[in-house]
Design an enzyme around this catalytic site. Structure first.
Site, short mmCIF file in Angstrom:
data_model
loop_
_atom_site.label_atom_id
_atom_site.label_comp_id
_atom_site.label_asym_id
_atom_site.label_seq_id
_atom_site.Cartn_x
_atom_site.Cartn_y
_atom_site.Cartn_z
N ASP A 13 0.81 -1.22 0.00
CA ASP A 13 0.00 0.00 0.00
C ASP A 13 0.84 1.28 0.00
OD1 ASP A 13 -2.28 -1.62 0.10
OD2 ASP A 13 -2.21 -1.70 2.30
N GLN A 223 2.03 -6.05 -3.15
CA GLN A 223 2.52 -6.18 -1.77
C GLN A 223 3.85 -5.41 -1.62
OE1 GLN A 223 1.40 -9.49 -3.32
NE2 GLN A 223 -0.54 -8.64 -2.71
N THR A 300 -9.76 -5.13 1.72
CA THR A 300 -10.58 -5.64 2.82
C THR A 300 -11.24 -4.55 3.65
OG1 THR A 300 -8.63 -5.73 4.23
CG2 THR A 300 -9.18 -7.75 3.06
P1 GDP Z 1 -0.76 0.27 -3.54
O1 GDP Z 1 -1.37 -0.99 -3.05
O2 GDP Z 1 0.71 0.35 -3.29
O3 GDP Z 1 -1.10 0.59 -4.97
O4 GDP Z 1 -1.41 1.44 -2.67
P2 GDP Z 1 -2.99 1.63 -2.34
O5 GDP Z 1 -3.66 2.07 -3.59
O6 GDP Z 1 -3.52 0.43 -1.65
O7 GDP Z 1 -2.92 2.79 -1.27
C1 GDP Z 1 -2.40 4.02 -1.56
C2 GDP Z 1 -3.50 5.09 -1.38
O8 GDP Z 1 -2.93 6.37 -1.31
C3 GDP Z 1 -4.48 5.16 -2.55
O9 GDP Z 1 -5.75 5.47 -2.06
C4 GDP Z 1 -3.94 6.29 -3.41
O10 GDP Z 1 -4.94 6.94 -4.16
C5 GDP Z 1 -3.36 7.20 -2.38
N1 GDP Z 1 -2.17 7.95 -2.79
C6 GDP Z 1 -1.16 7.56 -3.60
N2 GDP Z 1 -0.20 8.50 -3.65
C7 GDP Z 1 -0.60 9.51 -2.84
C8 GDP Z 1 -0.02 10.76 -2.43
O11 GDP Z 1 1.09 11.12 -2.82
N3 GDP Z 1 -0.74 11.51 -1.55
C9 GDP Z 1 -1.96 11.13 -1.09
N4 GDP Z 1 -2.58 11.93 -0.23
N5 GDP Z 1 -2.53 9.97 -1.44
C10 GDP Z 1 -1.86 9.17 -2.30
P1 IMO Z 2 -0.93 -4.22 -2.19
O1 IMO Z 2 -0.50 -4.76 -3.52
C1 IMO Z 2 -0.95 -4.66 2.14
C2 IMO Z 2 -1.02 -8.75 3.72
C3 IMO Z 2 -2.26 -9.22 4.46
C4 IMO Z 2 -1.62 -10.17 5.44
C5 IMO Z 2 -0.52 -10.82 4.64
C6 IMO Z 2 -0.89 -12.18 4.05
O2 IMO Z 2 -2.22 -3.49 -2.25
O3 IMO Z 2 0.17 -3.45 -1.56
P2 IMO Z 2 -2.43 -12.89 2.03
O4 IMO Z 2 -3.90 -12.68 1.77
O5 IMO Z 2 -1.56 -12.30 0.97
O6 IMO Z 2 -2.09 -14.31 2.31
O7 IMO Z 2 -2.14 -12.09 3.39
O8 IMO Z 2 -0.22 -9.91 3.59
N1 IMO Z 2 -1.26 -8.23 2.36
C7 IMO Z 2 -1.19 -6.93 2.02
N2 IMO Z 2 -0.99 -5.84 2.79
N3 IMO Z 2 -1.08 -4.52 0.82
C8 IMO Z 2 -1.26 -5.60 0.02
O9 IMO Z 2 -1.26 -5.53 -1.32
C9 IMO Z 2 -1.37 -6.88 0.63
N4 IMO Z 2 -1.56 -8.13 0.17
C10 IMO Z 2 -1.48 -8.94 1.23
O10 IMO Z 2 -2.92 -8.16 5.09
O11 IMO Z 2 -1.02 -9.45 6.48
MG MG Z 3 -2.93 -1.63 -1.81
#
Ligand code: GDP
Ligand code: IMO
Ligand code: MG
Length: 427
Positions: A13, A223, A300
């Site tokens: 994330d 991840q 989730t």
């Molecule tokens: P990923 O799994 O690595 O793609 O990250 P996620 O999408 O799960 O979580 C990142 C969140 O932060 C998303 O809701 C994005 O829209 C947001 N986001 C990404 N870059 C920035 C940033 O520079 N600033 C802010 N405020 N939000 C961001």
């Molecule tokens: P993105 O690509 C954050 C975490 C789960 C759990 C562990 C194992 O959005 O960054 P799993 O279902 O993979 O067997 O769960 O890994 N997890 C993540 N946490 N971002 C993700 O993906 C994740 N994918 C799995 O929360 O701790």
């Molecule tokens: Mg994510």
């Protein structure tokens, strides 16, 4: 030729979706190479928000080839829902290619993920319950079912019957829960097969052809380093290889073909699920970061645990993935803080540790050692050039470079495409 592997440098994330979408403009091919729909990548284009779980974040451009590589585990139901959802929003998915070698997530994988988590009780991993672990277990136990098997009705039925004998026994006898009928799964999955067939391809061939033709290929990790099954906080990890090396295996390209590794680093740290997290904050600052950063899971909906940036982790990620450029995201989330802390080492039994320990017992006893930097107390969301950043923000960036050993090449100051500062080209 330029190929770049983009990975998460923390616990996921980090904003990989946003940076992938941003860099995809200059790419020809975007590839997912590991994980499955445990991933949740949010991309904002204009006023529209897209949550991608399986399909590469390059799909939002009409002219990019998007590939789901052999290393990904595919839940066909989720895949088809995602395709439908995108098409309904006017996104063309005809450029999507799915590896015939990718393994399938089956209904019994999801059930086993659920009941195993229940059985673990207090020792649960906090998985996404998407069947990821059990699907990879079958792959490595050499009883997995691949996309190519799904397209061959007879083969699929044979493998399904064989697997259900064992899985139903496990579900009935060990977990004391109901199993599955062959007919039920067969009917469901064969209906998916015909819808998926047009997308299925020899993905390694397509990717290597593009590389050989001098095209730009971007590998989108899911991840993060600390969730890697080998390099992460085992056993609180996922079951795949989110590190950069995973791209070679999960896409079928040789290491000689990778030119750059981009590590996506969030300006602080977050983690969802169980497991150690030395710089975790349990106070109002942690709650404030969660609030401003909207740190709730894309997949989730769980509240993400939040804490200060941990440079021990960054240095470790740079080491195990060979990161040569950092994309620093969510810097704007820290705008209101008076002081910002960076963890530069851990205190363990009176000693300072600066390399990430692999024993969970040691990690549990590690107390973060912090360095404090003054905040910038200024809205960064409209900054578009490095020069627009206040000196305290620049100092924070400089310190991240010094402590991690990698250059910051991209800075994100908001979720939109325009809220990105490019310091060095990736392609
Ligand atoms: P990923 O799994 O690595 O793609 O990250 P996620 O999408 O799960 O979580 C990142 C969140 O932060 C998303 O809701 C994005 O829209 C947001 N986001 C990404 N870059 C920035 C940033 O520079 N600033 C802010 N405020 N939000 C961001
Ligand atoms: P993105 O690509 C954050 C975490 C789960 C759990 C562990 C194992 O959005 O960054 P799993 O279902 O993979 O067997 O769960 O890994 N997890 C993540 N946490 N971002 C993700 O993906 C994740 N994918 C799995 O929360 O701790
Ligand atoms: Mg994510």
């Amino acid at each position: 030729m330029t190929t770049a592997v983009l990975i998460g440098a923390q616990w996921g994330d980090e904003g990989k979706g946003k940076i992938t979408d941003y860099l995809a403009e200059q790419a020809d091919v975007v590839v997912r190479y590991q994980g499955g729909n445990n991933a949740g990548h949010t991309v904002i284009v204009g006023e529209e928000e897209f949550k991608l779980h399986l399909i590469p974040s390059g799909i939002l451009y009409a002219d990019k080839i998007c590939v789901i590589g052999n290393g990904v585990v595919v839940d066909p139901q989720v895949l088809l829902q995602e395709i439908e959802h995108l098409e309904a929003k006017g996104i063309n998915t005809s450029n999507l290619r799915i590896s015939s070698q990718a393994h399938l997530i089956m209904p019994y994988h999801k059930k086993i993920d659920e009941v195993e988590e229940e059985r673990r009780g207090a020792a649960k991993i906090g998985t996404t319950k998407r069947g990821i672990g059990p699907a990879y277990m079958d792959k490595f136990a050499r009883v997995g079912i691949r996309i190519i098997d799904l397209l061959d009705k007879e083969e699929f039925e044979k493998l399904l019957e064989r697997n259900l004998q064992e899985k139903n026994h496990l579900l009935n006898k060990v977990y004391q829960t109901e199993g599955f009928s062959t007919e039920e799964i067969l009917a469901e999955y064969l209906s998916y097969a015909e819808k998926i067939r047009p997308y299925v391809a020899d993905s390694s061939f397509i990717i290597n052809e593009a590389i050989n033709a001098g095209k730009h290929v971007l590998f989108e990790g899911a991840q993060g380093t600390l969730l890697d099954v080998d390099h992460g906080t085992y056993p609180y990890v996922t079951s795949s290889y989110p590190v950069a090396g995973g791209a070679c295996i999960g896409a079928g390209v040789g290491p000689t073909k990778i030119s750059k590794v981009v590590g996506v680093v969030k300006a602080y740290t977050s983690r969802v699920g169980e497991g150690p997290f030395p710089s975790e904050l349990f106070d109002e600052t942690g709650a404030l970061i969660r609030d401003i950063g909207k740190e709730y899971g894309t997949t989730t909906g769980r509240a993400r645990r939040c804490g200060w940036l941990d440079a021990v982790i960054l240095k470790y990620s740079v080491r195990v993935s060979g990161i040569d450029a950092i994309a620093l995201t969510k810097l704007d989330v820290l705008d209101t803080l008076d002081t910002i802390k960076i963890c530069t080492g851990y205190e363990y039994e009176g000693q300072k540790i600066t390399e990430f320990p692999h024993s969970l017992k040691v990690l549990a006893k590690c107390k973060p050692i912090y360095e404090e930097l003054p905040g910038w107390k200024q809205d960064l969301s409209s900054a578009r050039r490095y020069e627009d950043l206040p000196v305290n923000a620049r100092n924070y960036i400089k310190r991240i470079e010094e402590l991690s050993g990698a250059k910051v090449a991209i800075i994100a100051v908001g979720p939109k495409r325009t809220q990105t500062i490019m310091l060095e080209p990736i392609f």
